[in-house]
Design a protein around this motif. Structure first.
Motif, PDB file in Angstrom:
ATOM      1  N   ALA A   1       1.122  -1.398  -0.291  1.00 54.51           N
ATOM      2  CA  ALA A   1       0.306  -0.196  -0.085  1.00 54.51           C
ATOM      3  C   ALA A   1       0.498   1.413   0.102  1.00 54.51           C
ATOM      4  CB  ALA A   1      -0.926  -0.039   1.108  1.00 54.51           C
ATOM      5  N   ASP A   2       0.809   2.356  -0.857  1.00 55.11           N
ATOM      6  CA  ASP A   2       0.886   3.270  -1.374  1.00 55.11           C
ATOM      7  C   ASP A   2       1.262   3.844   0.960  1.00 55.11           C
ATOM      8  OD1 ASP A   2       0.809   7.062  -0.674  1.00 55.11           O
ATOM      9  OD2 ASP A   2       1.976   6.597  -3.011  1.00 55.11           O
ATOM     10  N   LEU A   3       2.858   4.293   0.915  1.00 59.20           N
ATOM     11  CA  LEU A   3       2.410   5.070   2.921  1.00 59.20           C
ATOM     12  C   LEU A   3       1.820   6.658   2.772  1.00 59.20           C
ATOM     13  CD1 LEU A   3       5.342   3.497   3.823  1.00 59.20           C
ATOM     14  CD2 LEU A   3       3.511   2.636   4.694  1.00 59.20           C
TER      15      LEU A   3
ATOM     16  N   ARG B   1      10.182  12.997   7.810  1.00 56.31           N
ATOM     17  CA  ARG B   1      10.231  12.416   8.281  1.00 56.31           C
ATOM     18  C   ARG B   1      10.316  11.883   8.447  1.00 56.31           C
ATOM     19  NH1 ARG B   1      13.145  13.257  12.718  1.00 56.31           N
ATOM     20  NH2 ARG B   1      12.080  12.001  14.912  1.00 56.31           N
ATOM     21  N   PHE B   2       9.668  10.273   8.055  1.00 56.25           N
ATOM     22  CA  PHE B   2      10.030   8.943   7.797  1.00 56.25           C
ATOM     23  C   PHE B   2      11.171   9.054   7.022  1.00 56.25           C
ATOM     24  CE2 PHE B   2       9.492   5.638   4.358  1.00 56.25           C
ATOM     25  CZ  PHE B   2       9.100   5.112   5.290  1.00 56.25           C
ATOM     26  N   VAL B   3      11.274   9.208   5.554  1.00 54.59           N
ATOM     27  CA  VAL B   3      13.029   9.309   5.276  1.00 54.59           C
ATOM     28  C   VAL B   3      14.083   9.598   6.842  1.00 54.59           C
ATOM     29  CG1 VAL B   3      14.299   9.506   3.561  1.00 54.59           C
ATOM     30  CG2 VAL B   3      11.939   9.272   3.593  1.00 54.59           C
ATOM     31  N   GLU B   4      14.471  10.205   7.099  1.00 53.84           N
ATOM     32  CA  GLU B   4      14.829  10.934   8.359  1.00 53.84           C
ATOM     33  C   GLU B   4      15.071   9.928   9.264  1.00 53.84           C
ATOM     34  OE1 GLU B   4      14.680  16.080   7.132  1.00 53.84           O
ATOM     35  OE2 GLU B   4      13.858  14.602   9.489  1.00 53.84           O
ATOM     36  N   LEU B   5      13.953   9.646  10.114  1.00 53.39           N
ATOM     37  CA  LEU B   5      13.759   8.548  10.120  1.00 53.39           C
ATOM     38  C   LEU B   5      15.291   7.635  10.322  1.00 53.39           C
ATOM     39  CD1 LEU B   5      11.415   9.179  13.059  1.00 53.39           C
ATOM     40  CD2 LEU B   5      13.000   9.380  13.620  1.00 53.39           C
TER      41      LEU B   5
ATOM     42  N   ARG C   1      22.571   6.344   3.950  1.00 52.68           N
ATOM     43  CA  ARG C   1      22.378   7.524   3.577  1.00 52.68           C
ATOM     44  C   ARG C   1      20.729   8.134   1.940  1.00 52.68           C
ATOM     45  NH1 ARG C   1      25.171  12.719   1.109  1.00 52.68           N
ATOM     46  NH2 ARG C   1      23.398  13.643  -0.493  1.00 52.68           N
ATOM     47  N   ILE C   2      19.503   8.332   2.181  1.00 49.99           N
ATOM     48  CA  ILE C   2      18.436   8.433   1.693  1.00 49.99           C
ATOM     49  C   ILE C   2      18.442  10.067   0.917  1.00 49.99           C
ATOM     50  CG2 ILE C   2      16.356   7.893   1.471  1.00 49.99           C
ATOM     51  CD1 ILE C   2      16.593   6.268   3.925  1.00 49.99           C
ATOM     52  N   ASP C   3      18.721   9.349  -0.188  1.00 48.58           N
ATOM     53  CA  ASP C   3      18.558  10.652  -1.155  1.00 48.58           C
ATOM     54  C   ASP C   3      17.317  10.768  -1.964  1.00 48.58           C
ATOM     55  OD1 ASP C   3      21.172  11.198  -0.762  1.00 48.58           O
ATOM     56  OD2 ASP C   3      21.578   9.833  -2.671  1.00 48.58           O
ATOM     57  N   GLU C   4      16.930  12.201  -2.007  1.00 48.60           N
ATOM     58  CA  GLU C   4      16.046  12.163  -2.889  1.00 48.60           C
ATOM     59  C   GLU C   4      15.497  11.771  -4.028  1.00 48.60           C
ATOM     60  OE1 GLU C   4      14.838  16.670  -3.037  1.00 48.60           O
ATOM     61  OE2 GLU C   4      13.079  16.086  -3.948  1.00 48.60           O
ATOM     62  N   ASP C   5      16.638  10.971  -5.121  1.00 47.30           N
ATOM     63  CA  ASP C   5      16.254  10.292  -5.887  1.00 47.30           C
ATOM     64  C   ASP C   5      15.740   8.963  -5.584  1.00 47.30           C
ATOM     65  OD1 ASP C   5      16.958  12.203  -7.088  1.00 47.30           O
ATOM     66  OD2 ASP C   5      18.865  11.141  -7.816  1.00 47.30           O
TER      67      ASP C   5
ATOM     68  N   TYR D   1      13.347   8.174  -2.875  1.00 48.50           N
ATOM     69  CA  TYR D   1      11.870   8.342  -2.601  1.00 48.50           C
ATOM     70  C   TYR D   1      11.055   7.254  -2.451  1.00 48.50           C
ATOM     71  CZ  TYR D   1      14.114  12.807   0.743  1.00 48.50           C
ATOM     72  OH  TYR D   1      14.491  13.746   1.733  1.00 48.50           O
ATOM     73  N   PRO D   2      11.145   6.892  -3.711  1.00 48.45           N
ATOM     74  CA  PRO D   2       9.641   6.392  -4.348  1.00 48.45           C
ATOM     75  C   PRO D   2      10.237   4.928  -4.417  1.00 48.45           C
ATOM     76  CG  PRO D   2      10.863   7.758  -6.210  1.00 48.45           C
ATOM     77  CD  PRO D   2      11.657   8.060  -5.350  1.00 48.45           C
ATOM     78  N   ARG D   3      11.211   4.445  -4.028  1.00 49.66           N
ATOM     79  CA  ARG D   3      11.710   3.365  -3.535  1.00 49.66           C
ATOM     80  C   ARG D   3      10.952   3.135  -2.113  1.00 49.66           C
ATOM     81  NH1 ARG D   3      17.481   1.945  -5.024  1.00 49.66           N
ATOM     82  NH2 ARG D   3      17.119   0.057  -4.992  1.00 49.66           N
ATOM     83  N   LEU D   4      10.653   4.296  -1.343  1.00 56.79           N
ATOM     84  CA  LEU D   4      10.350   4.184  -0.163  1.00 56.79           C
ATOM     85  C   LEU D   4       8.798   4.500   0.271  1.00 56.79           C
ATOM     86  CD1 LEU D   4      12.955   6.205   1.343  1.00 56.79           C
ATOM     87  CD2 LEU D   4      12.592   3.829   1.275  1.00 56.79           C
ATOM     88  N   ALA D   5       7.806   4.490  -1.031  1.00 57.22           N
ATOM     89  CA  ALA D   5       6.291   4.290  -0.836  1.00 57.22           C
ATOM     90  C   ALA D   5       6.205   3.696  -0.422  1.00 57.22           C
ATOM     91  CB  ALA D   5       6.080   4.828  -2.748  1.00 57.22           C
ATOM     92  N   THR D   6       6.674   2.189  -0.513  1.00 54.91           N
ATOM     93  CA  THR D   6       5.255   1.316   0.660  1.00 54.91           C
ATOM     94  C   THR D   6       6.332   1.341   1.100  1.00 54.91           C
ATOM     95  OG1 THR D   6       6.160  -0.523  -0.844  1.00 54.91           O
ATOM     96  CG2 THR D   6       4.223   0.558  -2.002  1.00 54.91           C
ATOM     97  N   MET D   7       5.841  -0.157   2.425  1.00 53.88           N
ATOM     98  CA  MET D   7       6.420  -0.865   3.907  1.00 53.88           C
ATOM     99  C   MET D   7       7.660  -1.653   3.204  1.00 53.88           C
ATOM    100  SD  MET D   7       4.348  -0.881   7.186  1.00 53.88           S
ATOM    101  CE  MET D   7       3.056  -2.981   6.662  1.00 53.88           C
TER     102      MET D   7
END
Length: 81
Positions: free
Chosen positions: A27-29, A42-46, A54-58, A60-66
């Motif tokens: 599911a899309d978080l 905040r989710f990405v930073e934590l 290190r998680i770059d802005e590029d 972010y789409p890979r973190l859209a779901t669990m």
């Protein structure tokens, strides 16, 4: 900390009222948990702090779901991302 546990723990901090027990792994978080852009950041930073990755802005789409976030973090831990 196991990757999915880390993701769930982080989501509970960012969205404390969210029902994660019924959240599908794909599911899309942002949509399912009604996260705004600051919540998602905040989710990405934590996740970055806890995983030591290190998680770059590029990324972010890979973190859209669990499931996507787990695959990304596991791949990063094994140097395959």
């Amino acid at each position: 900390m196991e990757t999915m546990t880390m993701i769930r723990t982080t989501l509970r901090e960012v969205a404390p009222e969210a029902d994660l027990d019924h959240l599908e792994p794909g599911a899309d978080l942002r949509e399912a948990l009604e996260l705004d852009s600051l919540d998602f950041l905040r989710f990405v930073e934590l996740l970055s702090e806890r995983s030591g990755r290190r998680i770059d802005e590029d990324d972010y789409p890979r973190l859209a779901t669990m499931s996507g976030a787990a695959m990304f973090l596991d791949a990063a831990a094994h140097g395959t991302s």
